[in-house]
Each structure stands twice: as structure tokens, then as C-alpha cells.
Design an enzyme around this catalytic site. Structure first.
Site, PDB file in Angstrom:
ATOM      1  N   GLU A  51      -6.474   4.242  -5.487  1.00 31.86           N
ATOM      2  CA  GLU A  51      -7.659   4.410  -4.862  1.00 31.86           C
ATOM      3  C   GLU A  51      -8.332   5.533  -5.444  1.00 31.86           C
ATOM      4  OE1 GLU A  51      -9.395   4.518  -0.361  1.00 31.86           O
ATOM      5  OE2 GLU A  51      -7.594   5.637  -0.934  1.00 31.86           O
ATOM      6  N   HIS A  54     -10.942  -2.828   3.242  1.00 31.43           N
ATOM      7  CA  HIS A  54     -10.757  -2.503   4.487  1.00 31.43           C
ATOM      8  C   HIS A  54     -11.697  -1.445   5.334  1.00 31.43           C
ATOM      9  CE1 HIS A  54      -8.283   0.232   2.391  1.00 31.43           C
ATOM     10  NE2 HIS A  54      -7.961   0.819   3.398  1.00 31.43           N
ATOM     11  N   ASP A  55     -12.350  -0.654   4.242  1.00 25.49           N
ATOM     12  CA  ASP A  55     -12.867   0.719   4.568  1.00 25.49           C
ATOM     13  C   ASP A  55     -14.429   0.377   4.567  1.00 25.49           C
ATOM     14  OD1 ASP A  55     -10.903   2.227   5.173  1.00 25.49           O
ATOM     15  OD2 ASP A  55     -10.481   3.056   3.211  1.00 25.49           O
ATOM     16  N   ASP A 113      -2.976   4.458  -2.566  1.00 23.60           N
ATOM     17  CA  ASP A 113      -3.926   5.271  -1.509  1.00 23.60           C
ATOM     18  C   ASP A 113      -4.087   6.301  -1.803  1.00 23.60           C
ATOM     19  OD1 ASP A 113      -5.414   5.081   0.974  1.00 23.60           O
ATOM     20  OD2 ASP A 113      -4.060   6.795   1.427  1.00 23.60           O
ATOM     21  N   ASP A 141       0.884  -1.207   0.028  1.00 23.11           N
ATOM     22  CA  ASP A 141       0.115   0.047  -0.006  1.00 23.11           C
ATOM     23  C   ASP A 141       0.888   1.238  -0.053  1.00 23.11           C
ATOM     24  OD1 ASP A 141      -2.573   1.423   0.206  1.00 23.11           O
ATOM     25  OD2 ASP A 141      -3.273  -0.422   1.390  1.00 23.11           O
TER      26      ASP A 141
END
Length: 602
Positions: A270, A348-349, A212, A103
Site C-alpha cells: 500500500e 475497504h478505504d 499495509d 494483510d
């Protein structure tokens, strides 16, 4: 660029699997997952059918936002392990023909990063301009009240500006105050990012990055106030000031040209607050030279209230037609272009898919709906991404867990606090209810490995960093590995089928049928290329029929969709596991059943 056997980039056909290190597997009994724990389960992932592991941030960090506040890009958070452990993970992946991506978090750092410590030390420090500093404004009323440079509201229900007493200026942070934004306008800052955060890891052997907040590096540098859309609030949503900014494509082309491209590193961006395909295409067009693919969030965020800045957790129910429209929009937008996209429904969000799109009310519908979700995802065009625990049907936290006791995420708690302080009981109730469906915490519960204490995530008697789901004895990997009818066994089957029929399911064209049906999700997949080998000169068409409901439904006319006259085509797979549908169910879909029918044509 590394390519697969037919000349396509290897990552198009790959299955990516996201590991959240804190919650995957604890190897040393401290209650936190770690990299050695991940290495110990690498064969589990290989047997599942995973090609690429995406490891969420494992860098040194104060953990104010679970590692998305990096204090040292070249060190590993001690609870997760060491650089040697990362090297061992890289070797373990490569030895099995798998790849590893990290990430890349470079929109911001931690306020404990040495760059920021230097930047805030004085206004004349060489790194002062590596972050975004602005003097205060003062109240026009003449009272001398100090005000932030703009009225922007950030992602965690606070202002995007924090006052620094030492240098008497504000610094910008789109997220938590401990996550100051880097200034991508500064070339020296960008070079340091490329060297320390990117090349360092490519040199160690990683294969690329999930990037990210990739579209937030370029801000509107005049820093105007945002329009007032929340009357009476001093802070206002302002994504237009930092998403898809004026220099963002320039920055991404530079990063690709200087570091990612020459090393053949895969890039997955992202891409938030970018709901229109025409906005996304410049990022993922091969000719543009920016990103290989991106995560766009319209589908996974269905149910989000208002917008993600205010009222995010005031849940708004939606029907199956809304889900289908969103999927169709993002399935077809790259057709006839050189762009590429991704298929995913968990990360994960967000809350767990089986709790949001399926039925987690009891064991039978939970397992059945988890398989329908698996079949849906595995038959979508694009690169497939799975999130840890999705393959065993992990669900949201039990509804009786209290937000104030069990939820830990900085965003969840920020919105809950804001609702609490509003004094509006209905808003607080609705926020708590929305968190029980959508909160980021749901995906962060420890992985359920077996039915031993702590679900096999950590040792008996150890308190895990986050509570283990109450249902781990009924839902765990060990039990499902022994059961050929389990959700896990079905995922293994359907991931293999996806690759065997890659021309249809990975690269095929998508056509939605029955768009307004409230229970059935039906679509045609048509192979993009002619088949080579014994069936040369033919193409294939598949019909995917998914019953997204707890009631039986009549099977639609599959034969007509396949271009057949009076026939239903060949049954390729069903979520109920039969090689042949029992006669009593030939024309009826059972509750939460999915099927795929196939036809060859010239």
C-alpha cells in the site's frame, strides 16, 4: 519464485479479491462476518474467477480501527474465528487451486499489544526503543505549557503524539492514539516482526501479504516541525517526515531477502502519498528486490478535497478527462521496465465505484455503469484487484443515512467531529456531503447475498454490526446468479476474457485516445508479445470504447484505431451482451455502454 506456464510470475495473471471479514458472511449469528462464513462462500469466489483471496486483518484486536490495530499477530479475533478456521480457509483455497494472502500491518500495533505494554512500562524496559518515544517541548512563551515533540498532524485529524503519564514522554502514532508506531530503526524489533507477523503465517501456508502502509516505516529521525500550511492550527500535515523515508528501501530489501523471497511469498504494498511514477518504480522494480507490486491511489482518490490530512472530505468534482489522465499515467509508467503495477478501483478505504464513477441513481443505469466499470478494469494492464460486492454493483449508503447515526469509521467520525467543532456550518455541510461520496464506511456495509432479512449476511432477527443497505432486495448475489444479463454474470464473462487475451489486457501496451472527450473513454491495447500457436507471427490490437455518460454517443472511428481501412474490426464483447451489435446501434453507443473490438496484424 513460482511462475505461470509462460515463465511470468503467477501473480501477474491472477485475479485478487479482497474480503473484509466483518462484512462478508456471518456463520454463527452474532452479527459479524467470520472466517467460517468466508469458507462457506469459497465456491462462489472460485466460480467468479478469483485466483487469490486477500483477507483484511483478522488478528486479535481491540477493533479501534477495524483490525488495523493488532494486539496479537499470532491469534485470531474471536468474532472472526480461530487459528483452525484460518487453516481450514487455507486448505479450502489450495484445494481449489486458489491462494490466500493476509494483510500485514507492521507500521504500528495496538496499544494493547504486549510489545507496547512492555515498552510503556518504564524508560529502561528492553522494548522501550521498539516504539518511538520523545520528551515534551515547552511553550516558548515561558508559561510552562507542555507541547508535543513536533507539530505533525496524523491521518485521523489529530496530533501524531500522545502523552503517556506513567513515563512522562510522548509516543508517536500516525493514525489513532491506540495505534503506536513501531520503531523500524531497531533491528531487534524488525526481527520480531519478521518472526511473529510474517514467518508464523507463511509456516501455516499463506501465500503472501498485502502490506499495509508499506512506505511509512522509515521516519526522518531528527523529528523537525513540518512547514505551516494551515495557518492558526497547532498541527500540520507532515507526510514528508514519514513517507518514503531515508531507510525505507533498505528495510524492504531486508524483509524481502530474509522472509518473503526465500518463501516465494507475493507482496503487494500500500503505497500512499507517492504520486510520481519515478518514486514508485524503486519499490516495484524486479531488480530492486523489494515489492512485487503496489497499490498507488491517485485514481481511486479522485474527488478528495485538498489533501488527505485536511479537507479530505471537502469533495472536489472532476470530469472524465481527469480520470483518463490518471489512468494513462499509471498504465504506461512500467512500459519498457522490469516493474509491475496493479489495476483496481475499489477497496475497504473508499466509496463504491458505481457511486463515484458510474450512475447509481436508478436500477438500469446502475447495472449498465457497473458493467462499464467491469470492462474498464478487466482491460487494464497489471494485476487486477476486486473488492467484495464490486462484482454485483454494490453502491454507497443511501444519501439519507445520517453521518452521526450510521457511520462508524474512526477516520470519518474524526473529520466530521473536526468540522462540527469548527463552528463553520458550510464546512460541516460540505464535509457531510463528501463523506456521503468518499467515506470508508460505504465499502464496509454487509455483503448482499440474497433478498432475505439482513440480505443473507446474518440470521433474521440479528442486528448486524453495520446496517445493511436498503437496496439489498434489488441488488444481491442470488438474484444475479440466476440472471445471465446481470452485473455478476458480466464479471464472470469479462474475467474469463481477460485471461484468454492476457497478452492484450494483462500484459499489453496502453494508448489513450480522445483524452479531452467528456463522455467517451477510448484506448488501444496492443499485445506485448507475439502469439504462439496457429497465429504465430502475428500480434493483436484491441480498441476499448466506453461511454461514461447517460446519453447516446456516436461511435468513434474504431477501424482507424485498429489500423484497418474502412472496417471496424471484430467485436469481442459488449456490455449489452449481444454477439453482434444490432444494426440500429452499429454507429452509436448507448448510454453507459462499453465495447471491445479486436484486430490481428503482422
Amino acid at each position: 519464485m513460482r511462475r505461470c506456464h509462460d515463465g511470468k510470475p503467477w501473480w501477474k495473471d491472477a485475479v485478487f479479491y479482497q474480503v473484509y471479514p466483518a462484512s462478508f458472511k456471518d456463520s454463527n449469528g452474532d452479527g459479524w462476518g467470520d472466517i467460517p462464513g468466508l469458507v462457506s462462500k469459497i465456491d462462489y469466489l472460485a466460480e467468479l474467477g478469483v485466483d487469490v483471496i486477500w483477507l483484511s486483518p483478522m488478528y486479535e484486536s481491540p477493533q479501534k480501527d477495524m483490525g488495523y490495530d493488532v494486539s496479537d499477530y499470532q491469534s485470531v479475533y474471536s468474532r472472526y474465528g480461530t487459528l483452525r478456521d484460518v487453516d481450514a480457509l487455507i486448505s479450502a483455497c489450495h484445494a481449489r487451486g486458489m491462494k490466500l494472502i493476509l494483510d500485514l500491518v507492521v507500521n504500528h500495533t495496538s496499544d494493547q499489544h504486549r510489545w507496547f505494554l512492555e515498552s510503556r512500562s518504564s524508560k529502561t524496559n528492553p522494548k522501550r526503543d521498539w516504539y518511538i518515544w520523545k520528551p515534551p517541548r515547552f511553550s516558548p512563551s515561558g508559561g510552562g505549557e507542555r507541547l508535543p515533540p513536533t507539530n505533525w498532524r496524523g491521518y485521523f485529524a489529530t496530533s501524531t503524539w500522545t502523552w503517556d503519564e506513567q513515563t512522562q514522554e510522548y509516543y508517536l502514532h500516525l493514525y489513532h492514539s491506540s495505534q503506536p508506531d513501531l520503531n523500524w530503526e531497531n533491528p531487534a524489533c524488525r526481527r520480531a516482526i519478521y518472526d511473529e507477523a510474517v514467518r508464523f503465517w507463511l509456516d501455516r501456508g499463506v501465500d503472501g501479504f498485502r502490506i499495509d502502509t508499506v512506505n511509512k516505516y522509515s521516519k526522518v529521525t531528527s523529528y523537525p516541525d513540518a512547514p505551516v500550511v494551515i495557518p492558526g492550527s497547532p498541527i500540520q500535515p507532515a507526510p514528508e517526515m514519514w513517507c518514503n523515508g531515508p531507510r525505507i528501501h533498505e528495510f524492504l530489501r531486508e524483509m524481502r531477502a530474509q522472509v518473503l523471497g526465500p518463501r516465494g511469498a507475493v507482496s503487494v504494498g500500500e503505497l500512499s502519498n507517492t504520486p510520481d511514477p519515478e518514486q514508485v518504480m524503486p519499490y516495484v522494480s524486479a531488480a530492486a528486490g523489494e515489492l512485487d507490486m503496489a497499490h498507488e491511489f491517485s485514481t481511486i482518490r479522485l474527488g478528495t478535497g485538498g489533501n488527505i490530512f485536511q479537507g479530505k472530505y471537502l469533495y472536489e468534482p472532476f470530469g472524465l478527462p481527469a480520470l483518463k489522465r490518471s489512468v494513462e499515467k499509471w498504465q504506461v509508467f512500467t512500459e519498457g521496465t522490469d516493474g509491475w503495477h496493479t489495476a483496481f478501483i475499489e477497496n475497504h478505504d473508499n466509496g463504491r465505484a458505481v457511486s463515484r464513477f458510474g450512475d447509481d441513481s436508478a436500477p438500469e443505469p446502475r447495472a449498465a455503469s457497473a458493467k462499464v466499470i467491469a470492462l474498464w478494469q478487466a482491460t487494464l494492464t497489471g494485476t487486477l484487484f476486486l473488492y467484495q460486492g464490486q462484482e454485483i454493483g454494490m453502491s454507497n449508503m443511501p444519501r439519507d443515512w445520517k453521518v452521526e447515526d450510521e457511520y462508524k469509521d474512526v477516520e470519518s467520525l474524526g473529520f466530521y467531529k473536526e468540522a462540527l467543532e469548527s463552528g463553520d456550518e458550510e464546512r460541516l455541510r460540505r464535509t457531510a456531503e463528501g463523506l456521503r461520496i468518499l467515506a470508508r464506511d460505504h465499502a464496509r456495509l454487509p455483503f448482499q447475498w440474497d433478498d432475505s432479512p439482513n440480505a443473507g449476511f446474518t440470521a433474521d432477527g440479528v442486528k448486524p454490526w453495520m446496517r445493511v443497505h436498503d437496496g439489498f432486495r434489488e441488488v444481491n448475489a442470488e438474484q444475479q446468479m440466476q440472471d445471465p444479463g446481470s452485473v455478476l454474470s458480466f464479471y464472470k464473462k469479462v474475467l474469463k476474457l481477460r485471461k484468454e487475451h492476457g497478452d492484450l489486457f494483462i500484459h499489453g501496451r496502453f494508448r489513450l485516445l480522445l483524452p479531452e472527450d467528456e463522455s467517451l473513454f477510448v484506448y488501444v491495447k496492443e499485445s506485448a508479445d507475439h502469439i504462439v500457436g496457429p497465429d504465430a507471427g502475428t500480434k493483436r490490437r484491441a480498441v476499448v470504447v466506453l461511454n461514461f455518460s447517460s446519453t447516446e454517443r456516436r461511435l468513434p472511428d474504431v477501424g482507424a484505431a485498429l489500423g484497418l481501412d474502412g472496417q471496424s474490426g471484430n467485436l469481442l464483447i459488449t456490455t449489452f451482451g449481444e454477439h453482434k451489435i444490432p444494426s440500429e446501434w452499429a454507429d452509436t453507443l448507448r448510454a453507459w455502454e462499453g465495447r471491445v473490438y479486436l484486430n490481428f496484424y503482422t
